[in-house]
Design a protein around this motif. Structure first.
Motif, PDB file in Angstrom:
ATOM      1  N   GLY A   1      40.372  41.179  38.260  1.00 22.76           N
ATOM      2  CA  GLY A   1      40.338  42.066  37.362  1.00 22.76           C
ATOM      3  C   GLY A   1      39.195  42.907  37.064  1.00 22.76           C
ATOM      4  O   GLY A   1      39.301  43.807  36.191  1.00 22.76           O
ATOM      5  N   GLN A   2      38.273  43.158  37.842  1.00 21.79           N
ATOM      6  CA  GLN A   2      37.379  44.005  38.182  1.00 21.79           C
ATOM      7  C   GLN A   2      37.772  45.324  38.870  1.00 21.79           C
ATOM      8  O   GLN A   2      38.471  45.179  39.548  1.00 21.79           O
ATOM      9  N   SER A   3      37.011  46.356  38.028  1.00 28.31           N
ATOM     10  CA  SER A   3      37.342  47.690  38.500  1.00 28.31           C
ATOM     11  C   SER A   3      36.292  48.529  38.844  1.00 28.31           C
ATOM     12  O   SER A   3      34.891  48.048  38.590  1.00 28.31           O
ATOM     13  N   ALA A   4      36.431  49.156  39.888  1.00 34.37           N
ATOM     14  CA  ALA A   4      35.212  50.154  40.251  1.00 34.37           C
ATOM     15  C   ALA A   4      35.741  51.550  41.021  1.00 34.37           C
ATOM     16  O   ALA A   4      36.753  51.605  40.768  1.00 34.37           O
TER      17      ALA A   4
ATOM     18  N   VAL B   1      39.380  51.772  41.908  1.00 35.29           N
ATOM     19  CA  VAL B   1      40.097  50.611  42.572  1.00 35.29           C
ATOM     20  C   VAL B   1      40.097  49.350  41.582  1.00 35.29           C
ATOM     21  O   VAL B   1      39.049  49.301  41.158  1.00 35.29           O
ATOM     22  N   ARG B   2      40.849  48.707  41.633  1.00 39.45           N
ATOM     23  CA  ARG B   2      40.975  47.380  40.890  1.00 39.45           C
ATOM     24  C   ARG B   2      41.564  46.287  41.842  1.00 39.45           C
ATOM     25  O   ARG B   2      42.586  46.335  42.588  1.00 39.45           O
ATOM     26  N   VAL B   3      40.804  44.960  41.747  1.00 37.85           N
ATOM     27  CA  VAL B   3      41.176  43.991  42.422  1.00 37.85           C
ATOM     28  C   VAL B   3      42.169  43.109  41.308  1.00 37.85           C
ATOM     29  O   VAL B   3      41.903  42.795  40.274  1.00 37.85           O
ATOM     30  N   VAL B   4      43.468  43.215  41.863  1.00 35.77           N
ATOM     31  CA  VAL B   4      44.647  42.607  40.851  1.00 35.77           C
ATOM     32  C   VAL B   4      44.827  41.163  41.200  1.00 35.77           C
ATOM     33  O   VAL B   4      44.828  40.328  40.037  1.00 35.77           O
TER      34      VAL B   4
ATOM     35  N   LEU C   1      44.470  41.432  46.643  1.00 36.14           N
ATOM     36  CA  LEU C   1      45.314  42.303  46.224  1.00 36.14           C
ATOM     37  C   LEU C   1      44.767  43.405  45.502  1.00 36.14           C
ATOM     38  O   LEU C   1      44.475  43.144  44.472  1.00 36.14           O
ATOM     39  N   VAL C   2      44.570  44.682  46.233  1.00 34.70           N
ATOM     40  CA  VAL C   2      44.042  45.791  45.284  1.00 34.70           C
ATOM     41  C   VAL C   2      44.658  46.711  44.971  1.00 34.70           C
ATOM     42  O   VAL C   2      45.824  47.177  45.683  1.00 34.70           O
ATOM     43  N   GLN C   3      44.472  47.475  43.973  1.00 30.14           N
ATOM     44  CA  GLN C   3      45.129  48.732  43.527  1.00 30.14           C
ATOM     45  C   GLN C   3      44.364  49.968  43.270  1.00 30.14           C
ATOM     46  O   GLN C   3      43.449  49.889  42.805  1.00 30.14           O
ATOM     47  N   ILE C   4      45.030  51.038  43.980  1.00 28.81           N
ATOM     48  CA  ILE C   4      44.365  52.224  44.114  1.00 28.81           C
ATOM     49  C   ILE C   4      45.466  53.418  43.338  1.00 28.81           C
ATOM     50  O   ILE C   4      46.577  53.360  44.148  1.00 28.81           O
ATOM     51  N   GLY C   5      45.112  54.058  42.290  1.00 25.89           N
ATOM     52  CA  GLY C   5      46.241  54.675  41.870  1.00 25.89           C
ATOM     53  C   GLY C   5      47.485  54.032  41.311  1.00 25.89           C
ATOM     54  O   GLY C   5      47.257  52.754  40.973  1.00 25.89           O
ATOM     55  N   TYR C   6      48.748  54.180  42.010  1.00 24.19           N
ATOM     56  CA  TYR C   6      49.734  53.458  41.306  1.00 24.19           C
ATOM     57  C   TYR C   6      50.229  52.428  42.809  1.00 24.19           C
ATOM     58  O   TYR C   6      51.150  51.809  42.589  1.00 24.19           O
ATOM     59  N   THR C   7      49.493  52.536  43.648  1.00 27.26           N
ATOM     60  CA  THR C   7      49.932  51.677  44.931  1.00 27.26           C
ATOM     61  C   THR C   7      48.878  50.492  45.113  1.00 27.26           C
ATOM     62  O   THR C   7      47.769  50.395  44.886  1.00 27.26           O
ATOM     63  N   ARG C   8      49.592  49.247  45.365  1.00 25.12           N
ATOM     64  CA  ARG C   8      48.999  48.057  46.045  1.00 25.12           C
ATOM     65  C   ARG C   8      48.772  47.710  47.184  1.00 25.12           C
ATOM     66  O   ARG C   8      49.732  47.900  47.774  1.00 25.12           O
ATOM     67  N   PHE C   9      47.806  47.191  47.758  1.00 28.83           N
ATOM     68  CA  PHE C   9      47.584  46.747  49.230  1.00 28.83           C
ATOM     69  C   PHE C   9      47.016  45.470  49.275  1.00 28.83           C
ATOM     70  O   PHE C   9      46.162  44.942  48.277  1.00 28.83           O
TER      71      PHE C   9
ATOM     72  N   PRO D   1      37.441  41.066  55.478  1.00 29.51           N
ATOM     73  CA  PRO D   1      36.800  42.006  56.556  1.00 29.51           C
ATOM     74  C   PRO D   1      37.204  43.265  56.197  1.00 29.51           C
ATOM     75  O   PRO D   1      36.149  44.310  56.473  1.00 29.51           O
ATOM     76  N   GLU D   2      38.352  43.634  56.136  1.00 23.57           N
ATOM     77  CA  GLU D   2      38.973  45.022  55.714  1.00 23.57           C
ATOM     78  C   GLU D   2      38.258  45.583  54.526  1.00 23.57           C
ATOM     79  O   GLU D   2      37.732  46.809  54.430  1.00 23.57           O
ATOM     80  N   ALA D   3      38.714  44.961  53.269  1.00 19.74           N
ATOM     81  CA  ALA D   3      37.813  45.400  51.939  1.00 19.74           C
ATOM     82  C   ALA D   3      36.318  45.381  52.106  1.00 19.74           C
ATOM     83  O   ALA D   3      35.780  46.150  51.354  1.00 19.74           O
ATOM     84  N   ALA D   4      35.689  44.799  52.961  1.00 18.23           N
ATOM     85  CA  ALA D   4      34.090  44.743  53.042  1.00 18.23           C
ATOM     86  C   ALA D   4      33.521  46.371  53.606  1.00 18.23           C
ATOM     87  O   ALA D   4      32.570  46.802  53.449  1.00 18.23           O
ATOM     88  N   ARG D   5      34.751  47.041  54.235  1.00 19.88           N
ATOM     89  CA  ARG D   5      34.629  48.338  54.542  1.00 19.88           C
ATOM     90  C   ARG D   5      34.282  49.323  53.560  1.00 19.88           C
ATOM     91  O   ARG D   5      33.881  50.519  53.846  1.00 19.88           O
TER      92      ARG D   5
END
Length: 81
Positions: A9-12, A41-44, A55-63, A68-72
């Motif tokens: 639920g947090q955004s940054a 970006v927001r953690v969904v 599960l992160v959202q950037i714009g209208y897309t979720r990844f 370790p990938e998110a830590a980059r």
């Protein structure tokens, strides 16, 4: 702060994607997918017990990213309303 440290639920805002080694293909791919400076970006959601994947959202897309990938992805602050 890094994307892997955000809670559900947090955004940054993305500050930059850091390479962990020369020619880091994961970092390059994250930038190609839209993880660039200034993007909100927001953690969904996260995996069971707060584990992988995130599960992160950037714009209208979720990844779905492993931690370790998110830590980059280095963050700068929360987006302004």
């Amino acid at each position: 702060m890094r994307l892997s440290e955000l809670r559900k639920g947090q955004s940054a805002v993305v500050g930059q994607v850091e390479d962990t080694e020369a020619g880091d293909v994961v970092a390059r791919r994250l930038r190609e997918l839209g993880f660039v400076a200034g993007e909100p970006v927001r953690v969904v959601a996260s995996g069971p017990f707060g584990r992988d994947p995130l599960l992160v959202q950037i714009g209208y897309t979720r990844f779905a990213l492993r931690r370790p990938e998110a830590a980059r992805v280095r963050l700068v602050d929360e987006p302004q309303p």
